[in-house]
Design an enzyme around this catalytic site. Structure first.
Site, PDB file in Angstrom:
ATOM      1  N   TYR A  52     -13.642   2.082   9.325  1.00 50.31           N
ATOM      2  CA  TYR A  52     -12.436   2.004   9.995  1.00 50.31           C
ATOM      3  C   TYR A  52     -11.829   3.584   9.955  1.00 50.31           C
ATOM      4  O   TYR A  52     -11.671   4.202   8.691  1.00 50.31           O
ATOM      5  CB  TYR A  52     -11.307   1.030   9.135  1.00 50.31           C
ATOM      6  CG  TYR A  52      -9.779   1.031   9.569  1.00 50.31           C
ATOM      7  CD1 TYR A  52      -9.223   0.710  10.750  1.00 50.31           C
ATOM      8  CD2 TYR A  52      -9.115   1.657   8.456  1.00 50.31           C
ATOM      9  CE1 TYR A  52      -8.160   0.653  10.820  1.00 50.31           C
ATOM     10  CE2 TYR A  52      -7.794   1.802   8.662  1.00 50.31           C
ATOM     11  CZ  TYR A  52      -7.313   1.272   9.838  1.00 50.31           C
ATOM     12  OH  TYR A  52      -5.821   1.121  10.134  1.00 50.31           O
ATOM     13  N   HIS A  82       2.176   9.627  12.875  1.00 47.32           N
ATOM     14  CA  HIS A  82       2.593   8.973  11.992  1.00 47.32           C
ATOM     15  C   HIS A  82       3.752   9.859  11.181  1.00 47.32           C
ATOM     16  O   HIS A  82       4.462   9.424  10.298  1.00 47.32           O
ATOM     17  CB  HIS A  82       1.575   8.891  10.895  1.00 47.32           C
ATOM     18  CG  HIS A  82       0.707   7.741  11.098  1.00 47.32           C
ATOM     19  ND1 HIS A  82      -0.045   7.632  12.230  1.00 47.32           N
ATOM     20  CD2 HIS A  82       0.126   6.435  10.377  1.00 47.32           C
ATOM     21  CE1 HIS A  82      -0.858   6.848  12.471  1.00 47.32           C
ATOM     22  NE2 HIS A  82      -0.932   6.015  11.239  1.00 47.32           N
ATOM     23  N   ASN A 191      -2.547   7.613   4.003  1.00 49.99           N
ATOM     24  CA  ASN A 191      -2.640   6.041   3.700  1.00 49.99           C
ATOM     25  C   ASN A 191      -2.592   6.273   2.151  1.00 49.99           C
ATOM     26  O   ASN A 191      -2.747   7.153   1.544  1.00 49.99           O
ATOM     27  CB  ASN A 191      -3.532   5.265   4.430  1.00 49.99           C
ATOM     28  CG  ASN A 191      -4.950   5.326   3.977  1.00 49.99           C
ATOM     29  OD1 ASN A 191      -5.286   6.303   3.117  1.00 49.99           O
ATOM     30  ND2 ASN A 191      -5.979   4.865   4.846  1.00 49.99           N
ATOM     31  N   ARG A 277      28.288  -7.849 -27.896  1.00 50.87           N
ATOM     32  CA  ARG A 277      27.113  -8.382 -28.850  1.00 50.87           C
ATOM     33  C   ARG A 277      25.679  -8.643 -28.248  1.00 50.87           C
ATOM     34  O   ARG A 277      24.745  -8.911 -29.077  1.00 50.87           O
ATOM     35  CB  ARG A 277      27.523  -9.752 -29.564  1.00 50.87           C
ATOM     36  CG  ARG A 277      27.903 -11.057 -28.670  1.00 50.87           C
ATOM     37  CD  ARG A 277      28.602 -11.777 -29.506  1.00 50.87           C
ATOM     38  NE  ARG A 277      29.404 -13.029 -28.642  1.00 50.87           N
ATOM     39  CZ  ARG A 277      28.815 -14.139 -28.081  1.00 50.87           C
ATOM     40  NH1 ARG A 277      27.478 -14.517 -28.427  1.00 50.87           N
ATOM     41  NH2 ARG A 277      29.659 -14.848 -27.298  1.00 50.87           N
TER      42      ARG A 277
END
Length: 541
Positions: A52, A82, A191, A277
């Protein structure tokens, strides 16, 4: 201090150090590991092994085979397509943190980029020549690194020595040449999770500093409001098992030791309001969340977060194309940290409200000095309430936003980077809220009707704020004072606390405390900054 990426991965504190300007170097062994991974990629290409983003398209195009002749073009085009970020650019520290986290990821030896790519990024860091990275537009991790990688190939823009330069000109001035990307390098550059991991390291550093200030400022308010010191009793707090709670309780006991104001208030009430408190419970819970988030971020830095990951040897290459680039754990951690910090700040605003409300404080209305024609901190509390509301909106979980992208191929999104950006925004808002409480607590000391000494620690802290901000008399825009207080909290640490183990759990009896009259004068004036100050934040150089 030089941070060296060796056989061991960097931890979040080292990423934060590089973000602040520390140099980052690669050890010879790390460079060898990067070269070894590149040799595996070259064998994958030579043998035509389906991988890939190496010899296929990306996203929904993962089944489209790319020929060896097109693999350079694929890598280059991935950067161009991108680089889709929008909005104001990230700040200097944010950009450096992301680059350091990216270099750390490549150093694992699973990405398969050439060592020249990593060296180019390191050279930009060393020169403080930083890519211009739009803050928004990511559902996960892609666009921020794409804008950083553009500069490596001579595109995009940088900020360097006060100038905005094109990527090619910046490289030329540094004596560097644009790189031509090879197979897989385009995908490896965009990525993984370095963007969220780098931002998360900054969020941890800033949150840790904020929580230290939260304890210190809360001690001042607690003392001014005459709280019951039993709220911090060690034996009582031990009934609830929480390292953070125990630590905050010890810090509060140390900060308020020997307080004449608290000695004078002993037994005045059976119980204080919850915003007083439950300081150990709320601040302590936030510290527990911080500790858990530290583990998540360090695990992320120890992980290879590419898709695909290359492994094996050149003779027996392996490719793992799964989902390690998805940052589900760190997205959840950033959402959790943002919520924890927002809760601490929300309680700070409640203490602030008590300080300015004469019905519960015993102090002049709105800490105005003198009253009547002066409004004092009336409207500053409005600002704090507004920021609390903004935090409430920003603390909504980004990790549940979901969405569908890439033609149904990416049909579950964790929004990790937006979660980190939101956490940074919440931390900045919260620093402003605590800054307002700090100013109000100092003003309350000036108007305190009880003639008793403060604790040594709160006296030191009071002196620190009064060295730069005088008592407020409606004689100047209060926004300037708020800016100074914000810079103190966002840019530095409070005075160190004494050893909590040596601090008594209760104040000395009133009779043994030296008394001092209420402060009526104005401390030495200091300088005042504009309300538009430059401080660490998610966006803006």
């Amino acid at each position: 201090m030089t941070v060296i990426r060796s056989e061991a991965p960097l931890v979040w504190r080292e990423i934060a150090a590089v973000a602040a300007g520390a140099p980052l170097q690669l050890s010879p062994g790390t460079e060898a590991r990067i070269r070894g991974a590149r040799a595996i990629v070259e064998q994958i290409v030579a043998r035509g092994i389906r991988a890939y983003g190496v010899n296929t398209g990306v996203g929904a195009l993962c089944d489209v085979v790319v020929s060896p002749a097109q693999q350079h073009e694929l890598s280059h085009n991935i950067l161009m397509s991108h680089a889709v970020g929008v909005g104001a650019p990230l700040g200097k520290e944010e950009t450096r943190a992301i680059m350091a986290a990216a270099i750390n990821n490549y150093a694992h030896g699973g990405s398969g980029v050439r060592v020249e790519i990593v060296a180019q990024l390191a050279a930009l860091l060393e020169a403080d020549c930083l890519p211009e990275v739009p803050a928004f537009g990511s559902v996960g991790y892609l666009s921020h690194m794409a804008h950083i990688a553009l500069v490596c190939v001579g595109a995009g823009h940088v900020r360097w020595r006060g100038e905005r330069l094109g990527g090619a000109e910046a490289l030329e001035r540094l004596g560097l040449a644009p790189l031509a990307l090879e197979a897989k390098e385009g995908l490896s550059l965009v990525n993984g999770t370095p963007c969220v991991t780098g931002l998360a390291a900054l969020a941890l550093e800033r949150a840790q500093r904020l929580l230290d200030w939260a304890d210190a400022v809360a001690a001042m308010s607690f003392e001014n409001l005459g709280g019951q010191i039993a709220a911090f009793d060690a034996q009582s707090l031990a009934f609830r098992v929480s390292p953070g709670l125990a630590r905050v309780g010890a810090r509060m006991r140390a900060a308020l030791a020997q307080s004449g104001l608290l000695a004078a208030a002993l037994g005045r009430r059976t119980q204080d309001p919850l915003s007083m408190r439950t300081i150990p419970h709320v601040h302590g819970a936030a510290r527990d969340v911080l500790a858990a988030t530290e583990e998540v971020v360090n695990r992320e830095l120890a992980s290879t977060t590419d898709n695909p990951i290359v492994d094996g040897t050149p003779d027996a290459p392996r490719v793992f194309s799964q989902a390690h680039a998805v940052g589900a754990s760190i997205a959840l951690a950033m959402d959790s940290l943002a919520t924890a910090v927002a809760q601490v700040a929300a309680m700070a605003e409640r203490r602030l409200d008590r300080l300015v409300n004469p019905l519960v404080s015993g102090l002049p209305a709105f800490l105005a000095y003198p009253g009547g024609t002066h409004s004092g901190f009336m409207i500053a509390q409005y600002t704090a309430a507004s920021l609390v509301a903004q935090n409430r909106r920003d603390a909504a979980p980004a990790s549940l936003d979901g969405g569908v992208t890439s033609g149904l191929q990416e049909d579950h999104l964790c929004h990790a980077t937006p979660a980190a950006l939101k956490a940074l925004a919440v931390i900045e808002n919260s620093s402003r809220i605590l800054g307002i409480e700090l100013l109000a607590a100092a003003q309350a000391y000036d108007l305190q009707p009880v003639a008793a000494v403060r604790a040594d620690y709160t006296q030191t802290l009071y002196g620190q704020i009064r060295s730069v901000v005088p008592t407020y008399r409606d004689d100047r825009p209060l926004a300037g004072d708020m800016s100074v207080a914000f810079r103190m909290i966002a840019g530095g640490s409070p005075p160190p606390l004494p050893d909590p183990q040596a601090a008594p759990c209760t104040p000395e009896p009133l009779a043994s405390c030296a008394l001092q009259p209420p402060l009526q004068g104005v401390a030495t004036p200091g300088t005042h900054a504009s309300a538009n100050e430059e401080m660490p934040g998610a966006v803006g150089h």
